[in-house]
Enzyme design. Structure first.
Site, PDB file in Angstrom:
ATOM      1  N   GLY A  17      -4.519  -2.790  69.739  1.00 13.83           N
ATOM      2  CA  GLY A  17      -3.253  -2.345  69.183  1.00 13.83           C
ATOM      3  C   GLY A  17      -3.457  -1.106  68.341  1.00 13.83           C
ATOM      4  O   GLY A  17      -4.467  -0.410  68.459  1.00 13.83           O
ATOM      5  N   THR A  21      -9.013  -3.644  67.713  1.00 19.25           N
ATOM      6  CA  THR A  21      -9.322  -4.101  69.067  1.00 19.25           C
ATOM      7  C   THR A  21      -9.902  -5.510  68.964  1.00 19.25           C
ATOM      8  O   THR A  21     -10.664  -5.807  68.039  1.00 19.25           O
ATOM      9  CB  THR A  21     -10.348  -3.172  69.740  1.00 19.25           C
ATOM     10  N   VAL A  22      -9.515  -6.380  69.902  1.00 19.16           N
ATOM     11  CA  VAL A  22     -10.015  -7.759  69.914  1.00 19.16           C
ATOM     12  C   VAL A  22     -10.923  -7.939  71.122  1.00 19.16           C
ATOM     13  O   VAL A  22     -10.549  -7.606  72.249  1.00 19.16           O
ATOM     14  CB  VAL A  22      -8.853  -8.773  69.951  1.00 19.16           C
ATOM     15  N   LYS A  37     -12.036  -9.521  66.043  1.00 18.56           N
ATOM     16  CA  LYS A  37     -11.079  -8.446  65.793  1.00 18.56           C
ATOM     17  C   LYS A  37     -11.772  -7.376  64.956  1.00 18.56           C
ATOM     18  O   LYS A  37     -12.270  -7.661  63.858  1.00 18.56           O
ATOM     19  CB  LYS A  37      -9.857  -9.007  65.056  1.00 18.56           C
ATOM     20  N   ASP A 131       5.709 -11.553  61.536  1.00 19.61           N
ATOM     21  CA  ASP A 131       5.702 -10.974  62.888  1.00 19.61           C
ATOM     22  C   ASP A 131       5.562 -12.066  63.951  1.00 19.61           C
ATOM     23  O   ASP A 131       4.723 -11.968  64.848  1.00 19.61           O
ATOM     24  CB  ASP A 131       4.578  -9.946  63.028  1.00 19.61           C
TER      25      ASP A 131
END
Length: 485
Positions: A17, A21-22, A37, A131
């Site tokens: 995102g 990064t995952v 993550k 969220d």
């Protein structure tokens, strides 16, 4: 792809995102897959983003709940970027399940219960999620080597999480427009009822097969009108069920339920025992097509590729009986597929899971989800392109959606002089700052739209269609997810 992150062997990238990064990795000491993550390299020097990243780990560590993602470890790479080691959701996300066909009514009720429990656990420890959306509801198998395998729903991604007793830059306006509470979109002080609104929006989506709102910007989400009735396209819901969901979606938080347990209890009571029933331990079937950890690292090539997206081949339908509070499921599946099947559409999400668009199914013949490099920019940006053939940009139908690293709207847009009626550039008065041009006689119609979606990002959309109504519907379906910088 890095070979290792700390002591963990990296398998493949799960997603990325705006800020992180995952990676899917393997804990060789404990013989277990994990998700790691890692803060994005371009944000290493931003102290606020770094603080927010670390606070996500602290928030998750505060909570002991089977329905909240667990943080096992934290550390820093050689370049000083922090990372978090978390539980791996081997059964994907709610977004995956909806894309693959939806949920039965009992399954949807169980998702509401488990995610409600997870959110309430966060609230008890003084943390708001801010969220909740399909991509942040994760599914994980428990005890996968025994017959009693169970799938649990978990709350994930607290990148926008906020301590209830802290006033800081974390009060910035943020969230996903179609699921965010109005007071959050307005930048007001928040309480747990903001997460209740988002869970109610998620409930609406699972039942009706469409979100209650199609806001493209946070500005539009700040003053929402009452949502449309959940019925339609052959769906019917008892008034009691609809009343609970609509109360959870009240624009004025004082009109919502006092807390999440009250909302969950009212929703399940409205469904009734005959609808919810007694779910087996395996309440959600294990799906082998979703992202799986696979073999141990020693048996996997160094450059393991990302799995292909699961094609939405399973189509299901809802049916409802007008008998008391009972809802019966015909074919054993959810309303999301009914809406998609009725409209003959397909939703595509870019590889970074930031952008999405819904198009007619016939457009899905030429697809690229891997991003693009804008002119005069050395960096790849999130983007996707979907069309009815390789020549859609000149003679067919399709759409391009991409981010641009710019802080101001352009003064001109491509106006397509080959069209018999080139569009006149105009500004939009709704939502975020936008410039738009509609050209006709191309043949068909071409719509160009550029929107200022953050202080450093523009969202560029080009739609080419045989008719203007379809072009407008595709344009309205474009969504952005998460933080865009």
């Amino acid at each position: 792809m890095p070979a290792r992150l700390g002591r963990y062997a990296v398998r493949r990238r799960i997603g990325s995102g705006g800020f992180a990064t995952v990676w899917l990795a393997y804990d060789e000491q404990l013989d277990s897959p994990v998700a790691i993550k890692v803060l994005a390299e371009n944000w290493t020097e931003d102290s606020h983003v770094r603080q927010r990243f670390l606070e996500e780990g602290r928030y998750l560590r505060k909570v002991e709940s089977p329905h909240v993602v667990t943080v096992y470890d934290a550390g820093s790479l050689d370049d000083d970027r922090p990372y978090l080691v978390m539980s791996y959701a081997d059964q994907g996300t709610l977004a995956d399940r909806l894309e693959a066909g939806g949920l039965t009514l009992p399954q949807a009720g169980e998702v509401v219960r488990q995610i409600g429990d997870g959110l309430h656990a966060l609230h008890r420890r003084g943390v708001l999620h801010r969220d909740i959306k399909p991509a942040n509801v994760l599914f994980r198998t428990v005890d996968p080597e025994h017959d009693g395998t169970e799938v649990r729903a978990m709350v994930g991604d607290l990148g926008l999480g906020k301590a209830l007793d802290v006033s800081s830059r974390l009060t910035m306006i943020a969230g996903t427009p179609s699921f965010v509470a109005p007071e959050q979109a307005q930048g007001e002080h928040l309480d747990p009822r903001a997460d209740q609104f988002s869970l109610a929006a998620l409930t609406y989506l699972m039942l009706a097969g469409r979100p209650p709102y199609s806001h493209s910007t946070l500005s539009a989400a700040a003053n929402p009108s009452p949502p449309e009735p959940m019925g339609g396209s052959g769906l019917w819901f008892p008034p009691e069920v609809e009343a609970v969901v609509r109360r959870g979606l009240s624009a004025d938080r004082e009109d919502r339920y006092p807390d999440l347990p009250a909302y969950v209890a009212a929703f399940r009571a409205a469904l009734g025992d005959d609808a919810v029933g007694t779910l087996p331990e395996r309440w959600l079937p294990i799906d082998p097509e979703l992202t799986q950890p696979g073999n141990k690292p020693s048996l996997v090539p160094d450059r393991a590729e990302l799995p292909e997206p699961v094609p939405p081949t399973r189509r299901h339908r809802w049916a409802a009986a007008a008998l008391g509070l009972v809802l019966l499921v015909a074919g054993g599946v959810g309303g999301f597929a009914v809406w998609r099947g009725t409209h003959s559409t397909k939703t595509f999400t870019d590889e970074d899971r930031i952008l999405s668009v819904t198009v007619p199914s016939s457009w899905g013949r030429d697809v690229s989800l891997k991003g693009w490099t804008p002119p005069d920019s050395p960096y790849t940006q999130s983007a996707l392109s979907v069309g009815d053939g390789s020549s859609w940009r000149t003679s067919g139908q399709g759409v391009f959606v991409g981010l641009l690293p710019e802080s101001k709207l352009p003064k001109t847009l491509p106006l397509h002089p080959s069209c018999s009626h080139p569009g006149r550039l105009r500004s939009s008065t709704e939502g975020d700052p936008t410039m738009i041009a509609t050209s006709t006689g191309c043949p068909g119609v071409i719509i160009e739209r550029v929107t200022q979606v953050s202080g450093t990002r523009l969202l560029w959309v080009q739609v080419r269609s045989d008719d203007e109504k379809t072009a407008e519907q595709v344009l309205a379906s474009v969504q952005t997810r998460g933080s865009l910088g």
